[in-house]
Motif scaffolding. Structure first.
Motif, PDB file in Angstrom:
ATOM      1  N   HIS A 187      -2.082  22.111  11.056  1.00 57.95           N
ATOM      2  CA  HIS A 187      -3.729  21.361  11.191  1.00 57.95           C
ATOM      3  C   HIS A 187      -3.805  19.662  10.744  1.00 57.95           C
ATOM      4  CE1 HIS A 187      -1.147  22.049   6.997  1.00 57.95           C
ATOM      5  NE2 HIS A 187      -1.978  20.953   6.907  1.00 57.95           N
ATOM      6  N   TYR A 188      -4.714  18.951  10.678  1.00 56.00           N
ATOM      7  CA  TYR A 188      -4.611  17.753  10.538  1.00 56.00           C
ATOM      8  C   TYR A 188      -4.544  17.751   8.724  1.00 56.00           C
ATOM      9  CZ  TYR A 188      -5.062  15.982  14.857  1.00 56.00           C
ATOM     10  OH  TYR A 188      -5.433  15.351  16.338  1.00 56.00           O
ATOM     11  N   VAL A 189      -4.463  16.639   7.745  1.00 55.54           N
ATOM     12  CA  VAL A 189      -4.001  16.302   6.621  1.00 55.54           C
ATOM     13  C   VAL A 189      -4.909  15.062   6.356  1.00 55.54           C
ATOM     14  CG1 VAL A 189      -2.735  18.050   5.987  1.00 55.54           C
ATOM     15  CG2 VAL A 189      -2.206  15.871   6.325  1.00 55.54           C
ATOM     16  N   SER A 197       0.542  -1.214   0.213  1.00 57.25           N
ATOM     17  CA  SER A 197       0.165  -0.203   0.190  1.00 57.25           C
ATOM     18  C   SER A 197       0.788   0.908   0.194  1.00 57.25           C
ATOM     19  CB  SER A 197      -0.998  -0.394   1.269  1.00 57.25           C
ATOM     20  OG  SER A 197      -0.367  -0.162   2.186  1.00 57.25           O
ATOM     21  N   ILE A 198       0.519   2.198  -0.466  1.00 57.48           N
ATOM     22  CA  ILE A 198       1.016   3.536  -0.316  1.00 57.48           C
ATOM     23  C   ILE A 198      -0.382   4.563   0.328  1.00 57.48           C
ATOM     24  CG2 ILE A 198       1.679   5.911  -1.384  1.00 57.48           C
ATOM     25  CD1 ILE A 198       2.651   3.830  -3.617  1.00 57.48           C
ATOM     26  N   GLU A 199       0.092   5.836   1.486  1.00 58.74           N
ATOM     27  CA  GLU A 199      -1.063   6.358   2.037  1.00 58.74           C
ATOM     28  C   GLU A 199      -0.077   8.034   1.648  1.00 58.74           C
ATOM     29  OE1 GLU A 199      -1.768   6.901   6.109  1.00 58.74           O
ATOM     30  OE2 GLU A 199      -2.322   3.990   5.599  1.00 58.74           O
ATOM     31  N   ALA A 200      -0.995   9.228   0.850  1.00 56.21           N
ATOM     32  CA  ALA A 200      -0.283   9.632   0.724  1.00 56.21           C
ATOM     33  C   ALA A 200      -1.194  11.172   1.162  1.00 56.21           C
ATOM     34  CB  ALA A 200      -0.315  10.287  -1.323  1.00 56.21           C
ATOM     35  N   ALA A 201      -1.053  12.141   1.406  1.00 54.79           N
ATOM     36  CA  ALA A 201      -1.545  13.397   1.764  1.00 54.79           C
ATOM     37  C   ALA A 201      -2.914  13.895   0.690  1.00 54.79           C
ATOM     38  CB  ALA A 201      -1.241  14.761   2.207  1.00 54.79           C
ATOM     39  N   PHE A 202      -4.483  13.852   1.131  1.00 48.96           N
ATOM     40  CA  PHE A 202      -5.511  14.088  -0.329  1.00 48.96           C
ATOM     41  C   PHE A 202      -5.006  15.420  -1.097  1.00 48.96           C
ATOM     42  CE2 PHE A 202      -9.208  15.780  -1.694  1.00 48.96           C
ATOM     43  CZ  PHE A 202      -9.903  14.471  -1.928  1.00 48.96           C
ATOM     44  N   SER A 203      -4.302  16.308  -0.680  1.00 43.56           N
ATOM     45  CA  SER A 203      -4.059  17.579  -1.428  1.00 43.56           C
ATOM     46  C   SER A 203      -2.208  17.522  -2.802  1.00 43.56           C
ATOM     47  CB  SER A 203      -4.244  18.371  -0.946  1.00 43.56           C
ATOM     48  OG  SER A 203      -3.088  18.674   0.238  1.00 43.56           O
ATOM     49  N   ASN A 204      -2.328  15.593  -1.641  1.00 45.53           N
ATOM     50  CA  ASN A 204      -0.432  15.800  -2.674  1.00 45.53           C
ATOM     51  C   ASN A 204      -0.347  15.422  -3.807  1.00 45.53           C
ATOM     52  OD1 ASN A 204       2.202  15.316  -3.458  1.00 45.53           O
ATOM     53  ND2 ASN A 204       3.245  14.363  -0.594  1.00 45.53           N
ATOM     54  N   GLU A 205      -0.958  16.044  -4.903  1.00 46.25           N
ATOM     55  CA  GLU A 205      -1.194  15.717  -5.763  1.00 46.25           C
ATOM     56  C   GLU A 205      -0.023  14.654  -6.476  1.00 46.25           C
ATOM     57  OE1 GLU A 205      -2.728  18.742  -8.311  1.00 46.25           O
ATOM     58  OE2 GLU A 205      -4.608  18.949  -7.434  1.00 46.25           O
ATOM     59  N   LYS A 206       1.431  15.291  -6.298  1.00 50.02           N
ATOM     60  CA  LYS A 206       2.704  14.666  -6.871  1.00 50.02           C
ATOM     61  C   LYS A 206       2.975  13.121  -6.650  1.00 50.02           C
ATOM     62  CE  LYS A 206       4.670  18.926  -7.751  1.00 50.02           C
ATOM     63  NZ  LYS A 206       6.400  20.103  -7.786  1.00 50.02           N
ATOM     64  N   SER A 207       2.329  13.481  -5.259  1.00 48.38           N
ATOM     65  CA  SER A 207       2.769  12.632  -5.176  1.00 48.38           C
ATOM     66  C   SER A 207       1.926  10.941  -4.787  1.00 48.38           C
ATOM     67  CB  SER A 207       2.832  12.012  -2.605  1.00 48.38           C
ATOM     68  OG  SER A 207       3.013  10.956  -2.610  1.00 48.38           O
ATOM     69  N   ARG A 208       0.700  11.226  -4.614  1.00 43.17           N
ATOM     70  CA  ARG A 208      -0.699  10.363  -5.105  1.00 43.17           C
ATOM     71  C   ARG A 208      -0.486  10.233  -7.000  1.00 43.17           C
ATOM     72  NH1 ARG A 208      -6.338  13.006  -3.511  1.00 43.17           N
ATOM     73  NH2 ARG A 208      -6.901  11.061  -5.192  1.00 43.17           N
ATOM     74  N   ALA A 209      -0.334  10.713  -7.891  1.00 47.70           N
ATOM     75  CA  ALA A 209       0.426  10.029  -9.495  1.00 47.70           C
ATOM     76  C   ALA A 209       1.054   9.155  -9.157  1.00 47.70           C
ATOM     77  CB  ALA A 209       0.543  11.663  -9.920  1.00 47.70           C
ATOM     78  N   ILE A 210       1.796   9.172  -8.131  1.00 48.68           N
ATOM     79  CA  ILE A 210       2.916   7.893  -8.532  1.00 48.68           C
ATOM     80  C   ILE A 210       1.619   6.197  -8.307  1.00 48.68           C
ATOM     81  CG2 ILE A 210       4.751   6.419  -7.562  1.00 48.68           C
ATOM     82  CD1 ILE A 210       5.528   9.499  -6.728  1.00 48.68           C
ATOM     83  N   PRO A 211       0.987   6.371  -7.286  1.00 51.15           N
ATOM     84  CA  PRO A 211       0.908   5.079  -7.027  1.00 51.15           C
ATOM     85  C   PRO A 211      -0.661   4.991  -7.768  1.00 51.15           C
ATOM     86  CG  PRO A 211      -0.112   6.250  -5.325  1.00 51.15           C
ATOM     87  CD  PRO A 211       1.217   7.205  -6.078  1.00 51.15           C
ATOM     88  N   GLU A 212      -1.095   5.814  -8.881  1.00 47.87           N
ATOM     89  CA  GLU A 212      -1.822   5.996  -9.850  1.00 47.87           C
ATOM     90  C   GLU A 212      -1.704   5.453 -10.899  1.00 47.87           C
ATOM     91  OE1 GLU A 212      -3.843  10.446  -9.567  1.00 47.87           O
ATOM     92  OE2 GLU A 212      -5.183   9.559  -7.646  1.00 47.87           O
ATOM     93  N   HIS A 218     -10.220   6.917   2.410  1.00 53.13           N
ATOM     94  CA  HIS A 218      -9.723   8.560   2.289  1.00 53.13           C
ATOM     95  C   HIS A 218      -9.547   7.876   3.934  1.00 53.13           C
ATOM     96  CE1 HIS A 218     -10.474  12.355   1.967  1.00 53.13           C
ATOM     97  NE2 HIS A 218     -10.356  12.263   2.911  1.00 53.13           N
ATOM     98  N   ILE A 219      -8.725   8.088   4.287  1.00 54.43           N
ATOM     99  CA  ILE A 219      -8.437   8.221   5.619  1.00 54.43           C
ATOM    100  C   ILE A 219      -8.718   9.455   6.175  1.00 54.43           C
ATOM    101  CG2 ILE A 219      -7.095   7.444   7.834  1.00 54.43           C
ATOM    102  CD1 ILE A 219      -6.478   5.518   6.028  1.00 54.43           C
ATOM    103  N   ARG A 220      -9.756  10.137   7.066  1.00 58.66           N
ATOM    104  CA  ARG A 220     -10.081  11.712   7.287  1.00 58.66           C
ATOM    105  C   ARG A 220      -8.599  11.478   9.073  1.00 58.66           C
ATOM    106  NH1 ARG A 220     -15.267  12.124   9.536  1.00 58.66           N
ATOM    107  NH2 ARG A 220     -15.115  10.317  10.271  1.00 58.66           N
ATOM    108  N   GLN A 221      -8.551  12.916   8.628  1.00 60.16           N
ATOM    109  CA  GLN A 221      -7.605  14.084  10.095  1.00 60.16           C
ATOM    110  C   GLN A 221      -6.445  12.066  10.300  1.00 60.16           C
ATOM    111  OE1 GLN A 221      -9.328  15.481  12.483  1.00 60.16           O
ATOM    112  NE2 GLN A 221     -10.602  16.740  11.808  1.00 60.16           N
TER     113      GLN A 221
END
Length: 185
Positions: free
Chosen positions: A166-168, A132-147, A156-159
């Motif tokens: 702040h929480y992400v 698995s890979i977890e990435a901050a919801f707003s971190n588009e660059k990091s999310r693009a890798i597993p995609e 989606h894991i809240r906070q």
């Protein structure tokens, strides 16, 4: 020293204590960039902090029976960032990938290639069933890798993480061994 060459300019290798200054400089030069999504950046204020982190990383090899949990990503002879399999669960044959890359190394396909090679190792050598890979919801660059690599968005894991003030939220991506084998064909 463990060395895995991916391309002419790209490889993994174990960290050594001699890397502490280079790692600290990479973090320091990318501090503002990395701080947006990595909660440990403010705790890395001197070379000694990087040295202590490398010692912990090397100690992790003892705890895993010789498998390095985090390795240096080397691009064109420089440390560009880190990647590793964390939380290896031998009973469930699962792990998660964590990574970061210095700001000046972004946009070259380095992390996608590094993740792909680490997944091959995890699925084919360690015989993992799930990564698995977890990435901050707003971190588009990091999310693009597993995609890009064909991972399934699983939730989606809240906070999920406290970042300074702040929480992400996090997005969780998963890949099964059978999916990876089919994706590679």
């Amino acid at each position: 020293m463990l060395l895995h060459k991916m391309t002419e300019d790209l490889s993994f290798r174990l960290f050594t204590l001699d890397d502490a200054e280079e790692v600290f400089t990479l973090i320091n030069n990318s501090r503002t960039y990395l701080r947006e999504y990595l909660g440990w950046v403010d705790n890395t204020t001197e070379v000694k902090d990087s040295e202590n982190w490398i010692k912990t990383t090397l100690q992790g090899m003892v705890e895993t029976g010789g498998f390095p949990t985090t390795v240096a990503i080397i691009y064109a002879g420089e440390i560009a960032g880190t990647i590793g399999l964390q939380g290896i669960n031998r009973v469930n044959r699962s792990a998660s990938i964590g990574y970061w890359l210095g700001e000046g190394f972004q946009g070259k396909g380095i992390m996608t290639k590094a993740c792909s090679n680490l997944m091959d190792y995890g699925f084919n050598e360690l015989k993992l069933n799930r990564i698995s890979i977890e990435a901050a919801f707003s971190n588009e660059k990091s999310r693009a890798i597993p995609e890009r690599l064909g991972f399934q968005e699983e939730g989606h894991i809240r906070q999920a993480e406290w970042l300074y003030n702040h929480y992400v939220d996090h997005v969780v991506y998963g890949m099964l061994a059978e999916e990876w084998n089919n994706y590679q064909k």
